[in-house]
Enzyme design. Structure first.
Site, PDB file in Angstrom:
ATOM      1  N   GLU A 235     -11.422  24.305 -22.062  1.00 23.38           N
ATOM      2  CA  GLU A 235     -12.485  25.309 -22.027  1.00 23.38           C
ATOM      3  C   GLU A 235     -13.227  25.358 -20.694  1.00 23.38           C
ATOM      4  OE1 GLU A 235     -14.759  26.296 -25.629  1.00 23.38           O
ATOM      5  OE2 GLU A 235     -13.977  24.433 -26.460  1.00 23.38           O
ATOM      6  N   HIS A 251       5.797   5.801 -31.192  1.00 18.96           N
ATOM      7  CA  HIS A 251       6.827   6.048 -32.209  1.00 18.96           C
ATOM      8  C   HIS A 251       7.419   7.445 -32.079  1.00 18.96           C
ATOM      9  CE1 HIS A 251       6.021   2.336 -34.561  1.00 18.96           C
ATOM     10  NE2 HIS A 251       4.830   2.462 -33.998  1.00 18.96           N
ATOM     11  N   LYS A 344     -12.031  36.614 -31.265  1.00 13.48           N
ATOM     12  CA  LYS A 344     -12.984  36.843 -32.351  1.00 13.48           C
ATOM     13  C   LYS A 344     -13.199  38.344 -32.581  1.00 13.48           C
ATOM     14  CE  LYS A 344     -15.641  32.567 -31.899  1.00 13.48           C
ATOM     15  NZ  LYS A 344     -16.943  31.949 -31.515  1.00 13.48           N
TER      16      LYS A 344
END
Length: 351
Positions: A235, A251, A344
């Site tokens: 950001e 892993h 948005k």
């Protein structure tokens, strides 16, 4: 490359992101004191806590969850999304956190939780969540408006910790004092006035410039900090960054570094602290040895302090500062997040 020692902050940071970050120790202390004075009603028995929020408003939940891990038997979960887990019910304490009060995922999940009869406390500057609190008689801790949610971490996280103190879930009194002291020292140590030669945040940002950062932590407090580093670089610095944690990455992700095709792209920042599991500490060293030839470099950052809270917040705070200096090097204004606003607006067309 931009000279970080000769910054015109009025030009590179016109909305004052660096001022908000340097003010973080005061913000944290102010929120803490106000949360102790807050008219917190008795919520009765609860055996689980759900913190629901998104983006910068959810980070306080991550902090609370990891700090309660060794202090409380109460089950804690952080919820990022529209719906909530099936176990949420009358014995759950809901902590709805939305800086703006208008985050649609948080509003949706809070509505669903309230229908299930949860006990609830909200943290917000107002908006629709504030209206919901007023209509339902839910206590709401009001925070000052006017900041980006990611720059309001003190206001959004300290109250959650204080409420745990007051509700008898955990005692953080001594850790609050240490955390404030550590943060105050860091605000001075890494401020723009301190030259690069003595400023570790500037130096690390310069080292990361032009690369994609990989932020590695452990499965506890430095893993939470690593995620915050990733999102702050996204950001503030307006660039990709990724995170993972040990021992899990040993892993899976470690196998990806058997290729040396991406050496000029990625650099690793490992977040360390004195409370690491000793086997995880061993893994950091072995992992570095095995992948160093496939990445552009490996740096380690040590958390400051003794308690988990100070260690965690110090790692987070250093990352926040690095992300701003990296933004200046990238030639971008750290404050706006235009693509999130655009997203948005597009979502709002489909209500």
């Amino acid at each position: 490359m931009v000279d970080l020692d000769k910054l015109d902050l009025g030009t590179v940071d016109p909305e004052g992101s660096i001022k908000a970050v340097l003010d973080f120790p005061r913000q944290f202390e102010e929120a803490m004191r106000e949360a102790f004075d807050f008219d917190l009603p008795k919520v009765g028995h609860f055996d689980s806590i759900l913190i629901t929020g998104m983006g910068g408003s959810a980070v306080g939940g991550d902090i609370l969850k990891v700090l309660l891990k060794e202090k409380s038997e109460v089950f804690v979960e952080v919820n990022r999304g529209y719906s909530i887990p099936v176990w949420v019910g009358k014995n759950t304490l809901l902590m709805g956190v939305s800086y703006s009060g208008n985050t649609e995922e948080t509003l949706s999940s809070c509505e669903e939780a309230l229908r299930r009869g949860v006990k609830a406390i909200f943290v917000s500057s107002g908006g629709k969540l504030g209206k919901m609190a007023e209509e339902r008689g839910i206590p709401i801790f009001k925070v000052p408006s006017g900041l980006q949610p990611r720059a309001a971490l003190g206001y959004l996280s300290a109250p959650l910790l204080v409420f745990m103190n007051r509700l008898g879930v955990a005692n953080f009194d001594e850790e609050f004092k240490e955390t404030i002291s550590v943060l105050q020292g860091m605000s001075e140590e890494f401020s723009p006035e301190v030259p690069l030669s003595a400023n570790g945040a500037k130096e690390l940002a310069s080292w990361l410039y032009g690369s994609v950062p990989l932020i590695y932590g452990d499965g506890g407090i430095s893993g939470v900090a690593a995620y915050r580093w990733k999102t702050q670089i996204n950001e503030n610095s307006k660039q990709p960054a990724y995170y993972h944690f040990l021992p899990e990455l040993d892993h899976n992700e470690i196998v990806g570094w058997m290729s040396r095709s991406f050496k000029d792209v990625f650099k690793v920042v490992a977040l360390r602290h004195v409370r690491e599991n000793r086997r995880v500490s061993l893994r950091f060293g072995i992992t570095r040895k095995l992948i160093l030839g496939s990445v552009g470099g490996w740096r380690e950052i040590e958390g400051k302090g003794k308690g988990e809270m100070a260690l965690l917040y110090s790692l987070i705070y250093f990352g926040d500062l690095v992300s701003l200096y990296l933004a200046y090097l990238n030639g971008v204004d750290p404050t706006p997040v235009d693509v999130i606003t655009e997203l948005k607006n597009e979502m709002a067309k489909h209500n």
